[in-house]
Each structure stands twice: as structure tokens, then as C-alpha cells.
Design a protein around this motif. Structure first.
Motif, PDB file in Angstrom:
ATOM      1  N   GLY A   1       5.627 -15.486  -4.146  1.00  0.00           N
ATOM      2  CA  GLY A   1       6.076 -14.904  -2.879  1.00  0.00           C
ATOM      3  C   GLY A   1       4.940 -14.658  -1.906  1.00  0.00           C
ATOM      4  O   GLY A   1       3.768 -14.937  -2.191  1.00  0.00           O
ATOM      5  N   GLY A   2       5.291 -14.111  -0.750  1.00  0.00           N
ATOM      6  CA  GLY A   2       4.321 -13.828   0.300  1.00  0.00           C
ATOM      7  C   GLY A   2       3.318 -12.759  -0.100  1.00  0.00           C
ATOM      8  O   GLY A   2       2.199 -12.733   0.399  1.00  0.00           O
ATOM      9  N   THR A   3       3.706 -11.867  -0.996  1.00  0.00           N
ATOM     10  CA  THR A   3       2.811 -10.788  -1.433  1.00  0.00           C
ATOM     11  C   THR A   3       2.551 -10.842  -2.937  1.00  0.00           C
ATOM     12  O   THR A   3       1.415 -10.793  -3.378  1.00  0.00           O
ATOM     13  N   LEU A   4       3.641 -10.956  -3.712  1.00  0.00           N
ATOM     14  CA  LEU A   4       3.510 -10.899  -5.168  1.00  0.00           C
ATOM     15  C   LEU A   4       4.022 -12.182  -5.810  1.00  0.00           C
ATOM     16  O   LEU A   4       4.998 -12.779  -5.346  1.00  0.00           O
ATOM     17  N   ILE A  26      14.631  -7.242  -0.095  1.00  0.00           N
ATOM     18  CA  ILE A  26      13.538  -6.644   0.680  1.00  0.00           C
ATOM     19  C   ILE A  26      12.213  -6.972   0.007  1.00  0.00           C
ATOM     20  O   ILE A  26      11.768  -6.270  -0.912  1.00  0.00           O
ATOM     21  N   PHE A  53       0.119  -0.337  -2.510  1.00  0.00           N
ATOM     22  CA  PHE A  53       1.520   0.040  -2.341  1.00  0.00           C
ATOM     23  C   PHE A  53       1.795   1.373  -3.037  1.00  0.00           C
ATOM     24  O   PHE A  53       2.459   2.254  -2.479  1.00  0.00           O
ATOM     25  N   ASN A  75      10.880  -6.212  -4.243  1.00  0.00           N
ATOM     26  CA  ASN A  75       9.883  -5.272  -4.764  1.00  0.00           C
ATOM     27  C   ASN A  75       9.544  -4.113  -3.833  1.00  0.00           C
ATOM     28  O   ASN A  75       8.842  -3.187  -4.243  1.00  0.00           O
ATOM     29  N   ARG A 111      10.448  -1.117  -5.595  1.00  0.00           N
ATOM     30  CA  ARG A 111       9.703  -0.752  -6.813  1.00  0.00           C
ATOM     31  C   ARG A 111       9.093   0.635  -6.642  1.00  0.00           C
ATOM     32  O   ARG A 111       8.539   0.928  -5.579  1.00  0.00           O
TER      33      ARG A 111
HETATM   34  P1  ADP Z   1       7.549 -11.460  -1.800  1.00  0.00           P
HETATM   35  O1  ADP Z   1       8.284 -12.502  -2.609  1.00  0.00           O
HETATM   36  O2  ADP Z   1       7.646 -11.669  -0.325  1.00  0.00           O
HETATM   37  O3  ADP Z   1       6.146 -11.242  -2.281  1.00  0.00           O
HETATM   38  P2  ADP Z   1       8.564  -9.058  -3.209  1.00  0.00           P
HETATM   39  O4  ADP Z   1      10.010  -8.921  -3.519  1.00  0.00           O
HETATM   40  O5  ADP Z   1       7.661  -9.328  -4.349  1.00  0.00           O
HETATM   41  O6  ADP Z   1       8.398 -10.109  -2.017  1.00  0.00           O
HETATM   42  O7  ADP Z   1       8.133  -7.724  -2.460  1.00  0.00           O
HETATM   43  C1  ADP Z   1       6.888  -7.553  -1.847  1.00  0.00           C
HETATM   44  C2  ADP Z   1       6.826  -6.124  -1.325  1.00  0.00           C
HETATM   45  O8  ADP Z   1       6.941  -5.213  -2.416  1.00  0.00           O
HETATM   46  C3  ADP Z   1       5.518  -5.747  -0.649  1.00  0.00           C
HETATM   47  O9  ADP Z   1       5.550  -6.075   0.721  1.00  0.00           O
HETATM   48  C4  ADP Z   1       5.450  -4.247  -0.869  1.00  0.00           C
HETATM   49  O10 ADP Z   1       6.204  -3.560   0.112  1.00  0.00           O
HETATM   50  C5  ADP Z   1       6.164  -4.051  -2.193  1.00  0.00           C
HETATM   51  N1  ADP Z   1       5.319  -3.887  -3.383  1.00  0.00           N
HETATM   52  C6  ADP Z   1       5.742  -3.342  -4.553  1.00  0.00           C
HETATM   53  N2  ADP Z   1       4.770  -3.326  -5.458  1.00  0.00           N
HETATM   54  C7  ADP Z   1       3.670  -3.858  -4.883  1.00  0.00           C
HETATM   55  C8  ADP Z   1       2.346  -4.120  -5.335  1.00  0.00           C
HETATM   56  N3  ADP Z   1       1.936  -3.780  -6.565  1.00  0.00           N
HETATM   57  N4  ADP Z   1       1.488  -4.735  -4.473  1.00  0.00           N
HETATM   58  C9  ADP Z   1       1.887  -5.075  -3.240  1.00  0.00           C
HETATM   59  N5  ADP Z   1       3.127  -4.844  -2.764  1.00  0.00           N
HETATM   60  C10 ADP Z   1       4.025  -4.243  -3.557  1.00  0.00           C
END
Ligand code: ADP
Length: 388
Positions: free
Chosen positions: A16-19, A210, A251, A342, A345
């Protein structure tokens, strides 16, 4: 067992874009013959993944989410849920190589933008080709599978004493007849408890994912869905703004700041403008009229705390998503709104805010539902592709 099944190890990956989310299927050893068949490399990978809960500096296994006794492609086993920041994909590939992954020529089913962005790197570093799946297809397949396997998966938040019927009974009242506490009353929300929801006949439902950004899907049947809306103001926005405003760097830190903050020193409320309720249109004094509306005052800025700013950011982003979800649900005539991703989370505050806002503004017609495996459904959907 199915002899045409692809060779182990079985993974599903959502970059994903972040995780990055990695779901690993650990087969149950059914007999001696299968044990012997497992190569040294495979055994090492299995042991490494299942005996640790942290990998490198940033990889984590969500042990509490582990699902035992799952059946995929005729094999029984355990699903393990692992995540790391997408910025660490390079380090992940090096680790995978050092564990001998490059020797196992195979394919990983992957989704998310990173499945495109990092395709070359996977081939170069670990000799793995990525078989790419659409992220929304994978998301829905994952939600339906996990929910079917785990009776505890789906839940909602409600006041401890709420009768199941209560949420229906006030549908007929008008806003001005209502006697409930006004929205965002801290005291009311802090009492909310988690309750199981039977999601066995789910259709139609709205799915609000989200992640870094937000997607809103209408799901009518497993193969019948469409994306109705979305917003770029998502989990990435919350974290980005929080880092800017508070100097926090994770986060978890942003969430814990928000949990102890008070957004009413940052936001302009209806009562700050009216001196009380705006009764004619049923807007209680406690309602936020203007997010961050107090921050145009130098005096207010000088006295605001980091945690208040984190709280206001969380409330702003969450309520905006709640409004979009509510409008979509009423447009589409759908009552059940499932939130995942996430952003939720370790974030009960956003879940409670969403629950309260959805139910309050729809006069009880809408129900906000949540899923235990939050951000892992896309990765699970990829793993399931093995099943096709
Ligand atoms: P994506 O597929 O876009 O990465 P996710 O469903 O994994 O999306 O959600 C990413 C979001 O989850 C982040 O923008 C942040 O708000 C939140 N988040 C939860 N845990 C973490 C973490 N450990 N590090 C960074 N972001 C986190």
C-alpha cells in the motif's frame, strides 16, 4: 490435498501507500511424507516467520490476529499477519534474500500500487514475479473470506446498556424530539463498548476502506460491487498533518496524543458562535461548526497543546469520512456501513466517533460496523487467489 496447487510458501501481499501487508499460510503438517517434502529453505522460512513477532527494525507480526485451522486449496493451516512500512520494501527484499527466498523460484500474488511500482525489484532481488490483482477485488474477497472463517470478525460500538431494538426505535423521531446526548460528548463515547455483530447475511453493504486515502464501495454480492466515492483526506492525511502540527513521528504516538487531547480548544463549536444550541435546525452547542476554527486567533494558538491539535486532526478527518459515508449510504439506500483499513488500528476513538456520528445523524437508521483484521483484507484476498 490438491496436486495442482502452487508450491509453498504461500503468501498474499498488499503493498500500500503507507504499509505493506503480508499474509503467510503456515501449512499444518499432516503426515511424515509431507514433512519430508519440505525443503530446508522452506522450513527455515516457516520457522523464522512463525517463531518471531518482529522482523528487522520495522516488521511486525500481529500475533493477536492469527487465524488457526483455516482451509485454503485443500490444505489446513494457520494464517499469519505481518506488516512493515512500504518505505522499507528494500530492506524486506534483502531480508527475504538472506533467508533463501531467491532460491525458491515462484510467484507472489500481490496487490496495491506497490505491486506495480516494485515489480522489477522483486525479480532482481529475490527472483519472485508478482502476479498482480486488483486491490478492490482482493479487498472484498478478503473481507468475505475472513468474515466467514471468524465468527468474532464483525463488531460494532454501542453504549453498554443499549438494547438491540433501541437503535431502531428512534428512527421515527425527528431531530428536535431527540433526547440523547449531543454528538461527540466525551463522556458518552468513552462508555461505548464493543459488541459482536452477525454479518452472515451482509448484502447490500457499504465498504469504507480508510488507508492512506479512502475508498467507498457499494457491495451487492461477492462479484457485484462498484466504487461510489472516495476522498484523499484519509489516514495518510491524519498522520501527515499530525506530524506537522505536533512534531510526532509515528502513528502510535499521534493516536496516543489524540487520546489525551481536547479538540474544543482548537475547533469552533456551535456554542462558540451561538452561545448555545442552534435549536431551530437541531444543532447542539457541542457540535463542531468549524474544524480548527479557533486557530486563527494568535492567543488561542499560543495556549493550545500538542495533544489538543492531534485530537482535532483526528476528529476532523474522522468526521469528514463519516459524513461522506453517510451521504453515500443514504444515496444508495444502504443501512450497513463497514469500515476497514489501518487508520482504525489501535484507534477506538475514531471507531466510536464514526459509530456515534453515523447513528446520530441518520436517527438510528445507519449502523457502523468494524472488522477485526482491519487492514489485512487485500493481502488475504491475494492469498485466496491460490484457490482459483
Ligand atoms: P495503505 O494500503 O494505503 O498503506 P492502510 O490500510 O495500510 O493503507 O492504512 C494506512 C494508514 O494506517 C496510515 O495512513 C495511518 O493512518 C494508519 N496506520 C496504522 N498503523 C500505522 C503504522 N504503524 N505506521 C503508519 N501508519 C499507520
Amino acid at each position: 490435498p490438491d496436486n495442482n496447487a502452487p508450491p509453498m510458501p504461500w503468501f498474499g501481499m498488499d503493498i500500500g501507500g503507507t504499509l505493506t501487508k503480508l499474509v503467510y499460510f503456515e501449512p499444518r503438517e499432516t503426515n511424515r511424507r509431507e514433512l519430508d517434502k519440505e525443503t530446508e529453505v522452506l522450513k527455515n522460512i516457516r520457522r523464522y516467520l512463525t517463531r518471531n513477532s518482529a522482523y528487522g527494525n520495522t516488521g511486525r507480526r500481529d500475533v493477536h490476529l492469527q487465524m488457526d485451522n483455516v482451509q485454503i486449496r485443500g490444505r489446513r493451516g494457520t494464517l499469519h499477519f505481518i506488516r512493515f512500512p512500504t518505505s522499507e520494501v528494500g530492506a524486506f527484499l534483502q531480508l527475504a534474500r538472506s533467508k533463501g527466498m531467491a532460491d525458491l523460484v515462484n510467484t507472489i500474488y500481490a496487490t496495491g500500487g506497490g505491486a506495480y511500482k516494485f515489480e522489477e525489484d522483486f525479480i532482481k532481488e529475490v527472483n519472485m514475479s508478482l502476479s498482480k490483482l486488483d486491490e478492490l477485488d482482493a479487498l472484498i474477497a478478503g473481507v468475505l473470506f475472513v468474515d466467514a472463517m471468524n465468527p468474532q470478525e464483525c463488531y460494532y460500538w454501542a453504549p453498554p446498556d443499549e438494547h438491540p431494538a433501541d437503535s431502531v426505535s428512534y428512527r421515527t423521531e425527528s431531530v428536535s424530539d431527540r433526547t440523547e446526548a449531543p454528538p461527540y460528548s466525551e463522556a458518552a463515547l468513552s462508555l461505548y463498548v464493543r459488541k459482536p455483530f452477525d454479518f452472515s447475511s451482509p448484502y447490500p453493504f457499504l465498504l469504507v476502506n480508510i488507508g492512506s486515502g479512502v475508498s467507498v464501495l457499494v457491495v451487492n454480492a461477492p462479484d457485484d460491487y462498484y466504487r461510489v466515492s472516495g476522498t484523499s483526506l484519509g489516514g495518510g492525511t491524519f498522520l501527515g498533518l499530525c506530524c506537522l502540527l505536533t512534531g510526532c513521528s509515528s502513528f502510535e504516538e499521534a493516536i496516543s496524543l489524540a487520546a489525551s487531547g481536547d479538540n474544543t480548544t482548537v475547533d469552533k463549536l456551535v456554542r462558540d458562535i451561538y452561545g448555545g444550541d442552534y435549536a431551530r435546525f437541531g444543532l447542539p452547542g457541542d457540535l463542531v461548526a468549524s474544524s480548527f476554527g479557533q486557530m486563527s486567533s494568535a492567543d488561542r494558538r499560543a495556549s493550545v497543546s500538542r495533544s489538543d491539535l492531534a485530537r482535532a486532526t483526528l476528529v476532523t478527518i474522522t468526521n469528514n469520512i463519516g459524513s461522506i459515508a453517510r451521504l453515500c449510504a443514504s444515496n444508495e439506500n444502504i443501512e450497513r456501513v463497514v469500515f476497514c483499513g489501518n487508520f482504525l488500528r489501535v484507534n477506538p476513538l475514531s471507531m466510536k466517533l464514526l459509530s456515534y456520528a453515523m447513528s446520530y445523524w441518520s436517527r438510528g437508521a445507519l449502523k457502523a460496523l468494524f472488522l477485526e483484521h482491519e487492514g489485512y483484507f487485500g493481502a488475504v484476498g491475494c492469498l485466496l487467489h491460490l484457490d482459483l
